[in-house]
Scaffold this active site. Sequence first.
Site, mmCIF file in Angstrom:
data_model
loop_
_atom_site.group_PDB
_atom_site.id
_atom_site.type_symbol
_atom_site.label_atom_id
_atom_site.label_comp_id
_atom_site.label_asym_id
_atom_site.label_seq_id
_atom_site.Cartn_x
_atom_site.Cartn_y
_atom_site.Cartn_z
ATOM 1 N N ASP A 1 -2.260 10.120 -40.037
ATOM 2 C CA ASP A 1 -1.398 10.251 -41.197
ATOM 3 C C ASP A 1 -1.982 9.332 -42.279
ATOM 4 O OD1 ASP A 1 0.937 10.649 -42.830
ATOM 5 O OD2 ASP A 1 1.610 8.681 -42.160
ATOM 6 N N CYS B 1 0.837 -1.196 0.000
ATOM 7 C CA CYS B 1 0.000 0.000 0.000
ATOM 8 C C CYS B 1 0.877 1.253 0.000
ATOM 9 C CB CYS B 1 -0.992 0.022 1.166
ATOM 10 S SG CYS B 1 -0.329 0.575 2.721
#
Length: 701
Positions: A398, A17
């Site tokens: 593109d 944690c």
Amino acid sequence: MTDRSASIQLEVEGLCCNDEKILIEKKVGALSGVRACDANVVSQMLRVDYNPARLSPQDIIKSVAETGMKALAADRATRRFSWWRERRVLMLAFSGLATVAGLVCAQTGMSVWIARTLYALAIAVGGFYPAKSGLSAARSFSMNINALLILGVVGAVGLDLWAEGAVLVFVYSLGNVLETFVVRKARGAIKSFVDLTPKEALVIRDGGESLVATTDLRLGDTVRVRPGEKIPVDGTVIEGESYVDESAVTGESLPARKAAGRRVFAGTMNQQGSLGVRVDKAAEDTTLARIIHSVEEAQSRKSHYQLFGEKFSRVYTPTMFFLGILVAVVPPLLFGADWQDWIYRALVVFVVSCSCGIALSVPVAIVAAVGNAARHGILMKGGLYLEKTAQIKVVAFDKTGTLTIGRPMLQRIVADGETSAEEVLSLAASIESMSEHPLGEAIVRKAREAGVYRKRDMSGFEAIPGRGVRARVDRCEYFLGNRKLLEENGVDLGSLAATVDEFEADAHTTVVIGTRDRALGVFAISDSLKQESRESVRSLEARGLRVAMLTGDAAGTAAAVARSAGIDHYRFELQPQDKIRAVAEIQETVGAVMMVGDGINDAPAMAAADIGVAMGAAGTDVAMETGDIVLLADDLSSLQRLFHLSARTVTTIRQNIFFSLLVIAVLVPTALLGRVDLLSGLLINEGGALLVILNGLRLLK
């Protein structure tokens, strides 16, 4: 003073944690000689950069041990979870048995001291690791969740609530073990990639074959890969032919045919024939190794949700500590309230605060999602881009190699009449042999097929971005590129101008060759649209996204491709700097932009966009470095999965944060009002933490 530098990676047991991450970074970072220290909760890895003249790896490992966690060098650490070998699990089991035995003694009327002794053993054994971590935090002048638990247990014992104290320790330790187990499930997303890479390879050296570790392979070595074996390296096939299952790396389900000259990737499966493969990359630089690194470092570029979780944890624990102290002291001192009642309420406040839920649920969800994406050939360089993807308004493509196949073919040649088409093709191919542009490659390929390719005496070659090339051949200066290149250099197209217009109207890309005096010929080159382009554009628009195309091609070619792909908005004849301006304009007028390109020519525009996505980039170093997100397979349909996963991840994280805050918002006031006891509060708190972590793990599927 010696100013050397070294780094070490350690696997840390018990790091589960954010409070423990803060503790370990503070503890190790305080060592003399440590330059940088970064702990990763989900991968349970600690990276330390240090001065080896002042510090040894053993000093770092010893410092980690003082926090109650255990560190082991990453290359020696075991990632297999065997509960019967885990000391924490064995101590938890003993604590549970001692607690149950104490409860049985208390209920059957046996000696109170026997029951208390059993409870004391349960607390001492089960609380060993939390106490070690809590005391280490206290010595570092910080407060973590384990310290809150210890306060709660000590207070319970002080109030003669031995049974409650023992049960608290057992339930909290059980919650920690379960959280660790669940987090390891998330780390399975990383381990599944690690297991793909063979540890040994059959290398051909000095006329014989021998098994060596993949880490001992040298660039240029040749390895033998038999049918049914995994390919151990990134390399080039130099012998044999086969089909290779590349789904583990690129996400592409259909096997790819491999013959001499084709690239292969480590971790992919050779299905049929035997292959001889030249080693092109070291084991640590393979495409698969980069995927593993990307998943492990998924938290390096943190989303706003991750940053919120970390900031919340830093404030939350000390706030709960001071709140508990105030609850225990203020009512009795100022209002004459019962000391035992309010101390008990303070203990409940401490206990209901002992949760890693909000701090752990976000990184678990991020790593699960990034691991899921990587399994399908989508490489993400941080949780930040999962969040950003959900904010995208426009997807700009593109053309060449993205919407189209990326292998242009020379369709027609028209010469000016004074020079033959064969001579024009031969001359252009000689010049383009110095270029790596796809259009140039199409010209060279056609010249070779026609048998007219030959090397010429050439000098002064120069590539002009967005225009073409210039070079001197046999002392004559030539220009080879689009119409603008020749016009800007004063070359008269003459009768070929009409041919250029005709080719562009037919959706061809035109390349003109000429000298200072005149144009010599025109080439018509075309590239086929990918099968999935139109469907991918349609699916993105169905999500409410706008789609645009940014290309350097002429107007006619751009219009034809856009029409075929179903794209309404497109811009043409764009040089690299023009694409940057186009992206900036879209950002100002519409919103966040995702630029999708090949990762080479489109790098500036991808960098300017909110997210740059490199297409079909398996094994391409430039694309790997350029894209924030890399689609390893040359498949636009991966974008649909990317947006879907991003939306799911953001929704899941919001659910987790809301639920975690809701649990806190309910439990803390309830504890202050005396409406919840120690055990109930802890059970609800730990249960809520496990629920949000499990919810994050759903993203693995």
